[in-house]
Design an enzyme around this catalytic site. Structure first.
Site, PDB file in Angstrom:
ATOM      1  N   HIS A   1     118.441   7.216  42.088  1.00 38.07           N
ATOM      2  CA  HIS A   1     117.181   8.152  42.122  1.00 38.07           C
ATOM      3  C   HIS A   1     115.876   6.956  42.351  1.00 38.07           C
ATOM      4  O   HIS A   1     116.128   5.793  42.003  1.00 38.07           O
ATOM      5  CB  HIS A   1     117.154   8.763  40.672  1.00 38.07           C
TER       6      HIS A   1
ATOM      7  N   GLU B   1     116.350  12.904  40.846  1.00 40.34           N
ATOM      8  CA  GLU B   1     117.802  12.596  40.426  1.00 40.34           C
ATOM      9  C   GLU B   1     118.639  13.039  42.010  1.00 40.34           C
ATOM     10  O   GLU B   1     117.824  13.674  42.792  1.00 40.34           O
ATOM     11  CB  GLU B   1     118.162  13.308  39.225  1.00 40.34           C
TER      12      GLU B   1
ATOM     13  N   ASN C   1     122.259   5.702  39.733  1.00 43.38           N
ATOM     14  CA  ASN C   1     122.569   6.791  40.685  1.00 43.38           C
ATOM     15  C   ASN C   1     121.602   7.143  42.002  1.00 43.38           C
ATOM     16  O   ASN C   1     121.919   8.204  42.509  1.00 43.38           O
ATOM     17  CB  ASN C   1     122.726   7.994  39.763  1.00 43.38           C
TER      18      ASN C   1
ATOM     19  N   ASP D   1     105.942   8.773  37.125  1.00 49.06           N
ATOM     20  CA  ASP D   1     106.672   9.887  36.216  1.00 49.06           C
ATOM     21  C   ASP D   1     106.101   9.475  34.800  1.00 49.06           C
ATOM     22  O   ASP D   1     105.604   8.622  34.391  1.00 49.06           O
ATOM     23  CB  ASP D   1     108.046   9.738  36.710  1.00 49.06           C
TER      24      ASP D   1
HETATM   25  C1  F6R Z   1     110.331   4.632  36.394  1.00 52.51           C
HETATM   26  C2  F6R Z   1     111.192   5.134  37.374  1.00 52.51           C
HETATM   27  C3  F6R Z   1     112.642   4.825  37.584  1.00 52.51           C
HETATM   28  C4  F6R Z   1     112.948   3.624  37.448  1.00 52.51           C
HETATM   29  C5  F6R Z   1     114.518   3.501  37.681  1.00 52.51           C
HETATM   30  C6  F6R Z   1     115.113   2.217  37.235  1.00 52.51           C
HETATM   31  O1  F6R Z   1     108.826   4.797  36.605  1.00 52.51           O
HETATM   32  O2  F6R Z   1     110.553   5.878  38.387  1.00 52.51           O
HETATM   33  O3  F6R Z   1     112.992   5.441  38.735  1.00 52.51           O
HETATM   34  O4  F6R Z   1     112.578   3.005  38.481  1.00 52.51           O
HETATM   35  O5  F6R Z   1     115.103   4.458  36.473  1.00 52.51           O
HETATM   36  O6  F6R Z   1     114.926   1.800  35.848  1.00 52.51           O
HETATM   37  P1  F6R Z   1     115.284   0.302  35.438  1.00 52.51           P
HETATM   38  O7  F6R Z   1     114.143  -0.453  36.135  1.00 52.51           O
HETATM   39  O8  F6R Z   1     114.925   0.336  34.017  1.00 52.51           O
HETATM   40  O9  F6R Z   1     116.335  -0.257  35.898  1.00 52.51           O
END
Ligand code: F6R
Length: 248
Positions: free
Chosen positions: A138, A143, A136, A67
């Site tokens: 995702h 989301e 959450n 992403d």
């Molecule tokens: C980032 C991504 C997000 C993160 C998620 C957890 O490329 O795909 O889904 O993996 O938001 O973020 P952290 O690792 O910062 O807790």
């Protein structure tokens, strides 16, 4: 699904790096799906060490990131382009022509997303997809409520995700509201998934992912349907699980 619980997050990072390095040694021209955020940082550090000290070779690897924020140029310190070059790519011998990260500045986002999907296909599909997980539930920026069959597209970030990511920006208002993200369906097409999580803040999301019913409310629960999914977590992230999973 294989659930591997480690005592601490350092061990999670090392285990994940070991799994990735094993694939890389077996298939030097493998296609890797990569993630950003705090979660993979320790794994990237370990991969850099393996490259520098043990000659782990990335020269033939092809990468696709999950992403990118819409509206942030690659030079922006919070863009995922910047993150990937700072935290991994500039320290290893990856060929820059083999690196793919969604282009948050694309003029025509829909066309870009279509191109990204085709490029993954043209490269033979993703061999191993690394995943973090949002509190959450995702995965990538899919989301809660995302279609479980979705493909690469633009998504609006939830308030919860903006709050969680505000720590990287001056304030919450600076967090971009939109991102380009691989879809849940795109992720599920990878031959193998490796989902990592650490810390008590992820315990509810991990419980839903491992033990809950599969539902769009928690997109990560879809990994239960993947034939080759490994979940590597620390004991804090595992703290709400009913089952005990010894792993390997
Ligand atoms: C980032 C991504 C997000 C993160 C998620 C957890 O490329 O795909 O889904 O993996 O938001 O973020 P952290 O690792 O910062 O807790």
């Amino acid at each position: 699904m294989l659930v591997v619980t480690k005592d601490n997050f350092d061990e999670v990072s090392k285990e994940a790096a070991k799994l990735l390095a094993t694939l890389l040694r077996r298939k030097p021209d493998c296609v890797l799906g990569l993630a950003t955020g705090s979660t993979p940082l320790g794994m990237y550090k370990e991969l850099i060490r393996l490259h520098k000290e043990e000659g782990l070779d990335f020269s033939k690897v092809i990468t696709f990131n999950l992403d990118e924020y819409v509206g942030l140029p690659p030079s922006h310190s919070q863009s995922y382009h910047y993150f990937m070059w700072e935290n991994l790519f500039k320290h290893i011998n990856v060929d820059p022509r083999h690196v793919h990260i969604p282009m948050g500045m694309a003029e025509n986002i829909d066309e870009f997303c279509q191109w990204y999907e085709e490029k993954i296909e043209e490269c033979g599909g993703i061999d191993l997809q690394i995943l973090g997980i949002g509190a959450n539930g995702h995965i990538a920026f899919n989301e809660p409520g995302s279609s479980l069959g979705s493909r690469t597209r633009i998504k609006t970030l939830s308030d919860k995700t903006c709050e969680d990511n505000a720590r990287f920006f001056e304030n919450k208002d600076e967090v971009p509201r939109y991102a380009i993200t691989m879809g849940v369906g795109t992720i599920m097409q990878a031959r193998e998934l490796l989902l990592m999580a650490g810390g008590a803040a992820k315990a509810d999301a991990i419980k839903a992912t491992v033990e809950g019913p599969v539902m769009a409310k928690y997109p990560a629960t879809i990994v239960q349907l993947h034939q080759f999914a490994t979940v590597v977590i620390d004991s804090a992230a595992a703290s709400k699980l009913d089952g005990s999973y010894s792993g390997f």
